[in-house]
Design an enzyme around this catalytic site. Sequence first.
Site, PDB file in Angstrom:
ATOM      1  N   SER A  49       0.781  -1.229   0.000  1.00 48.16           N
ATOM      2  CA  SER A  49       0.000   0.000   0.000  1.00 48.16           C
ATOM      3  C   SER A  49       0.814   1.281   0.000  1.00 48.16           C
ATOM      4  O   SER A  49       0.308   2.325  -0.415  1.00 48.16           O
ATOM      5  CB  SER A  49      -0.935   0.013   1.210  1.00 48.16           C
ATOM      6  OG  SER A  49      -0.205  -0.042   2.425  1.00 48.16           O
ATOM      7  N   HIS A 107      -5.313  -3.947  -1.917  1.00 46.00           N
ATOM      8  CA  HIS A 107      -4.942  -2.847  -2.813  1.00 46.00           C
ATOM      9  C   HIS A 107      -4.790  -3.297  -4.257  1.00 46.00           C
ATOM     10  O   HIS A 107      -4.172  -2.591  -5.059  1.00 46.00           O
ATOM     11  CB  HIS A 107      -3.650  -2.188  -2.320  1.00 46.00           C
ATOM     12  CG  HIS A 107      -3.834  -1.373  -1.084  1.00 46.00           C
ATOM     13  ND1 HIS A 107      -4.195  -0.050  -1.105  1.00 46.00           N
ATOM     14  CD2 HIS A 107      -3.732  -1.715   0.230  1.00 46.00           C
ATOM     15  CE1 HIS A 107      -4.296   0.405   0.127  1.00 46.00           C
ATOM     16  NE2 HIS A 107      -4.021  -0.596   0.960  1.00 46.00           N
ATOM     17  N   LYS A 144     -11.484   0.173  -0.255  1.00 46.03           N
ATOM     18  CA  LYS A 144     -10.682   0.691  -1.359  1.00 46.03           C
ATOM     19  C   LYS A 144     -11.554   0.713  -2.627  1.00 46.03           C
ATOM     20  O   LYS A 144     -12.389   1.562  -2.783  1.00 46.03           O
ATOM     21  CB  LYS A 144      -9.419  -0.150  -1.569  1.00 46.03           C
ATOM     22  CG  LYS A 144      -8.653  -0.485  -0.310  1.00 46.03           C
ATOM     23  CD  LYS A 144      -8.179   0.720   0.454  1.00 46.03           C
ATOM     24  CE  LYS A 144      -7.305   0.310   1.611  1.00 46.03           C
ATOM     25  NZ  LYS A 144      -7.613   0.862   2.902  1.00 46.03           N
TER      26      LYS A 144
END
Length: 400
Positions: free
Chosen positions: A184, A212, A243
């Site tokens: 990340s 991610h 996300k």
Amino acid sequence: MDLLDKFDQIVALRASLPFKDADPFKVVMEEIISETEAVIGGRRTILAGTNNYMGMTFNEEAVEAAKNAIDDFGTGTTGSRVLNGTYGGHKALEATIADFYGMEHCMVFSTGYQANLGMISALGGKDDFVIIDADSHASIYDGCSMGNATIVRFKHNDVDNMERRLKRLPADAGKLVVVEGIYSMLGDAAPLKELLEVAKKYGCMTLVDEAHSMGFCGENGRGVAEALGVEHLVDFYVGTFSKSVGTVGGFAVSNHPKFDVLRFVSRPYIFTASLPPSVVASATKSIEAIKRSGNRRAHLWENARRLHAGLKKAGFDLATPEAQSPIIAVHLPDPMVGTRFWETLLLEGVYANMAAPPATPSGMFLMRVSVCAQHTTEQIDEIIARFSRTAEKIGLELKP
């Protein structure tokens, strides 16, 4: 003794940072204009640090589903999944995620952090070993700390170093290798094929955190493992809704026939109130939309590559040689420069993330940008221009 005295060095460091007109710890989004713009400090600002990769926070179907769920089921469940906290929507969401990953089983957690905490602490028991990348997310480290397994770290993305660690472990011991698809802070992708192949060579079970990378990696957006064609080597996936999915929550999926026992041994799952119906409904619709969002995925990658190329051409020191994800990280020399750069960039109308240890490796200071699929080409070019103006204003020397 004051129990907060142990944090005096952190307090002193924060006090030494030369913030004047803005503070990254006190940013308030006063108005959200769109997935890519907000009003911060009274100024219209391009959002370039939100992790809203697929731009799903205003997806019409997801928003409508959330509104309907509140009308039909209220604002919350007031209970954990094993008490009164399982509604029909929770089971439908788990079925949607299992189908998305092409797997049999799914558990939904109240946060992505808790998904790692719950899975790793339950899987790694006494006499077991959990093997992790040294740059793993805090939730992975904390999941290890909560469990009773012996923790073995290997150098970041170093396949040979991981194999050397595995060679020293008892052949008949329980072993779990935990890696992330994309990391990340630096935005770098793991050499997942090689890592998983070595893990299986030494009899390890594998857990891949695609927090991610879900949404934009792979043909269907399942993550790096799908993109590399190594899904058959993954025993457990962990992911998040905060996300690409655009809301909050976490999940784990697997084909393991005994998977459901984790519902009765994972303490973060058992002892946390379940997600509210509105979040569950919006996440379900968002994941369904992500699966059919090939064009949006393609535009996100175009944005990431354009931003990386533009910042590199401008002379910034980037963390990766090319765009390996929508996370583009710029190296800065120290926290003082990082502070001035972040504040000046915000005043220039771009919100990004200032990242420093312990979020980053020791001694590493970053200006971290996370690109959204809804950023226009013009916005990407504007981010590059404002980065360059910021560097000039604070006297940051760029590479020729």
